[in-house]
Design a protein around this motif. Structure first.
Motif: not given
Lengths: 352, 352, 352, 352
Positions: C28-41, C235-247
């Motif tokens: 999902g784009s614009y933060g509507g992806d699993e990684r972004t949700r996981a990052l919030e948690a 970011l449209s591909k917000g998953r990449f921001l979330a992915a960086q932070f999760l790692a």
């Protein structure tokens, strides 16, 4: 004893009469009237060159619009730490410019040296996008501590500004008081000294509400017609702004009014120098008197009903701080101030 | 025959006198004077409730500051396509709000239906950050095509606004003309009908330059004292704004002035209806007359020296377009318009 | 010998791997992806409470958007004279807030005392529309001179802010280095100490480009979803921001990276203390080393190919100015800095 | 069946590899690295002339910064009613420009005719400060309804813009798809056709997050270095933006990726044309497919797990509205779309 500010005064008789006269009949709106055209010609005469003028209703608007015309959003404006644009306009310049920054410069009496300005500019990290880039200098004539910039001082600032590719703005909320004090031609203290744009105030010196942005650099004028409208500063009945200014400038009325105010301030300053428990904080040059007063003087004046302001913000001269419980206060004289008032003031402080 | 605009008129005698009287002596500056305090009480009486007021000098400033108080930068304001805030203020609202967007709504006579507003709001992609979110509705009373919103119409808009969590702004540049036309209480057409904030104009109806932001929702008032200063709209000699408004409101002077202008416009409208080669484009309700005129009428009026404006922007009613070379023009009457002028107008167009 | 800045380093292996993994398949784009949700948690866990997060790509954006959320256009933000938001972001805060002002506070090491803050706030001319009103305080953790605010110091600032109705922002461009240095819980140095909103940086410590606005005060979160979009930071591909932070946050990776950088800076600082012609200008607490160096040291390092920055802006401690031709310079260590580099540095300065 | 958007795809292998390679070792920050310099040269080659480029991370930032560079606060930008800058960027342009207005132009497929643009400009009330003045035109290549502007069409717009003293901006979020579709030189569809500034997107076509403002008019470049910083869009690790673009442009990789997406969209469009209960709303030219589908098709696709968007905002062609319960939807193909997915799509809709 009303010394709180020159804007506690009313409207001069001649200006009031001009407003009444301008009210007769119909006139083109939004500056499309004869008086506005006549004012343009009158201002050109006054400044001995073509100028473009934008009448507005407050000094803050004149200053903030001027800043917007000379300082893009990513730039900085250098001015005194005590400049009105810096401290008293609720960040109008920051909004009107779209986010430019104001940088305070050290100095005495809310003025600063051309050398100090030059030093600041030399040390600026130029061309680096992290840092806002200097675009303009703003000086207040009369300064916020009542000091007058001499023709030479303005010229020196103008020279540094020009050398560094900066525009020079003059906040002339009390321009009349400065010109009356200096006895020079308006041109000498403005464009001939390097000023590109002037906020020419009339309100504090007898108008109802009339300020004019006077643009000496033609390139700067292009945007201002739109910026003024966008800022809600283009009056539909513009003839009344023009009428005020025309009466103000006719027969040297403006200098007469300012000369009166300056003279009263001078007398008031002399009274302070003669009195035991107070002293001048800044030499009196125009219509404002900054003084350090002892608590006894403060008390006596208050009891006598005098209106004036404590001035807690800043010290006119770091090398001359208040001592022994002294307090910095400001007394302002206007075209309406009477000799009687000043006489009574002298009496009160003479025995306090 | 001066029908170009109501702002080509001067100052009403009573207001001019009030300015002169206010000029006597000293007064607190920046609104710290007795007249400003008296005006606050007077406005509360007029609107039958507590209000907070912010006198300013132009309608554009009143509107743009009102918008800034109700619409954050990422939101939208819905108004008529022909709204003054949309088309005639050089994007002041966009600047003062920090980048909010205005959305035009379809309708007749620069008004729109509450149903149309509701439809737009229902279709809005809510909660999606890509889309600015609706925060406010703005209506002009009198509308830009001279139409008056009835109490019921404003109430219907107010109801839709409230239901959707939106604030309702009224641009009352010609508020007096509307109230005079409706014969209702000012409260009925403002806060009782859901208006949260009003730009209350006096300039077009006899003042020198005086507009007041009238805030009915107390939460909206907090920021405006600062926003007004930051916008360069806080007058140092604020007593003169208050004096104008006090005289304006005294003894129903404002409604008398507006009633006169409305009556003259009504006569002018009747003359148009009676004349052969022109017709009303909008029923006359206040002091503006929009008409379609044939080239012969245009010529005759111009030759007779009449001042009025072509109105190329927009058509009052899409279902009633100009035909056969007709041109849309606007005639405006003011407190200064005479029966003689209207009579001459009737004569000219009667034979054109 | 690359000590110019921690942002001259690349991406940590784990973060790079996370980016590659996140690239698989669709999301999902614009933060509507699993990684972004996981990052919030994940962030909620990290800060031991509910938080709202807004990932963005630069520290300047995180700071300026945070400012906009806490400081309306007519207000002021107090920070160190040397704050990054004050000096290094080209006036981003001024633009994003719509014209708020930043006020510099005196202090040592780009920090300031809670008492000094309290004094400034007491002296503020409150409620006067001419003056911008204080709305927020911003502190940088690590400070711009490499100093770390202790839990108690932040708490004292937070207490003064709260008492005065101000919001507290923390610029955590080097938040990891601070937490690693303090060994405290992230909650202890943020919301438990009164921080309302945090710019949590990862870029300087191993991410490609990832910063997160972490909002502790739920009221402040409402506008930020829109402000971030309006600022072009969603970011449209917000998953990449979330992915960086999760790692970054997984298994304490962020503190491991920061701990490494801090340790190298500590060694580098020790080398300076041991060397003859240079001395520390600020005690080393995190990953930056500010030192006064003699010309001979400057020359030797330059000849040896070391990269570092002169630091002409400001002096860390007014009571400890440079002497005898000393120059203030900055060395920064990153997760990529090797012991070998520091060893060579020690060797070079030991004989210079 | 992921057809929701091209930004739901990941990163192309080559670009991912380039990011990993760029991570080795140290590099100058804030664009002071070799890759950024190489990209400048690469872009100059690609566009067959000197260009100045400003890599940023989102299309919204690229667009809003471009607008700010070409449209002062008191001006207007003409674009399609359906332009992304108009409807999907939360008013970023309004904020970044400091309050400029966007004006929607009628047309088909989110494009408009040069004649229509010329008509609008002729009717503009020029030189009147009440009205914002046109400063720029913005077109989206590919348009928001998936249509491609031909070289001739852009040239005609460019010609009208130039004649009227306006700058021309191209929103090239899907520039690659347009160039792949047209088979022309990038120069032909940009500066040779009158484009002054281009938002060159890579994110939707295989990058992590990389957009570049490409400036053809050197005068426009001066402010952008500062505006980009002030907007929080200057990446400290700028090498990673450059690395993405270098890989993107190498060996025609960008056109290969876009060509793939276009081909899949073409196949998907053909499937729609062949299927009974749906039809194309716009001829397929690039990688987006707008179709009217019957409820049965909507149901079948949803049940089969297809991801795509309803498109309630606007109708591509006013003369071809939806009929009989049809719904407008959008399917987007990306470099990641497989023939298998499209095949399954054809199967599902073929029997719905």
């Amino acid at each position: 004893m009303q010394f709180a500010s020159d804007n506690t005064a009313g409207i001069s008789e001649r200006i009031l009469k001009a407003i009444a006269e301008a009210s007769n009949g119909f006139a083109g709106s939004y500056g499309g009237d004869e008086r506005t055209r006549a004012l343009e010609a009158r201002m050109a005469d006054l400044f001995e060159r073509d100028v473009t003028i934008f009448p507005v209703v407050t000094g803050t608007a004149a200053n903030a619009l001027s800043m917007a015309a000379i300082a893009p959003p990513w730039t900085g404006i250098l001015c005194s730490h005590d400049a009105h644009v810096m401290t008293d306009e609720c960040g109008a310049a920051e909004m009107f410019t779209g986010g430019a920054k104001l940088f305070g410069i050290d100095g005495r009496h809310a003025k600063f040296d051309a050398d100090e300005l030059a030093r600041r500019l030399e040390a600026w990290p130029g061309g680096v996008p992290h840092h806002v880039q200097p675009a303009a200098v703003s000086i207040s004539q009369v300064s916020e501590f009542g000091a007058v910039w001499s023709v030479g001082e303005v010229g020196a600032i103008g020279e540094v500004a020009k050398r560094n590719g900066l525009k020079l703005h003059m906040d002339g909320a009390r321009f009349a008081n400065a010109v009356a004090a200096l006895g020079c031609a308006p041109a000498d203290i403005t464009w001939r000294a390097g000023v590109d744009i002037l906020s020419f105030g009339a309100t504090k010196n007898g108008a109802l509400a009339a300020e004019a942005i006077v643009v000496f650099d033609p390139d700067l004028a292009a945007s201002l017609a739109y910026r003024r409208m966008k800022a809600g500063q283009l009056l539909s009945k513009g003839r009344f702004l023009a009428a005020q200014f025309l009466a103000y400038l006719e027969d040297g009325h403006w200098l007469e009014l300012a000369g009166h105010a300056n003279a009263k301030a001078s007398d008031l300053g002399a009274a302070i120098e003669a009195a035991p428990n107070c002293r001048l904080a800044v030499p009196v040059q125009a219509n404002e008197v900054f003084a350090f007063i002892a608590p006894s003087v403060d008390r006596a004046l208050t009891e006598a009903g005098a209106a004036y302001h404590d001035w807690p913000a800043g010290i006119p001269d770091p090398e001359d701080p208040p001592v022994d419980g002294e307090k910095l206060v400001r007394f302002v004289c206007s075209f309406q101030t009477t000799g009687q008032e000043v006489g009574r003031f002298a009496q009160v402080i003479g025995t306090a």
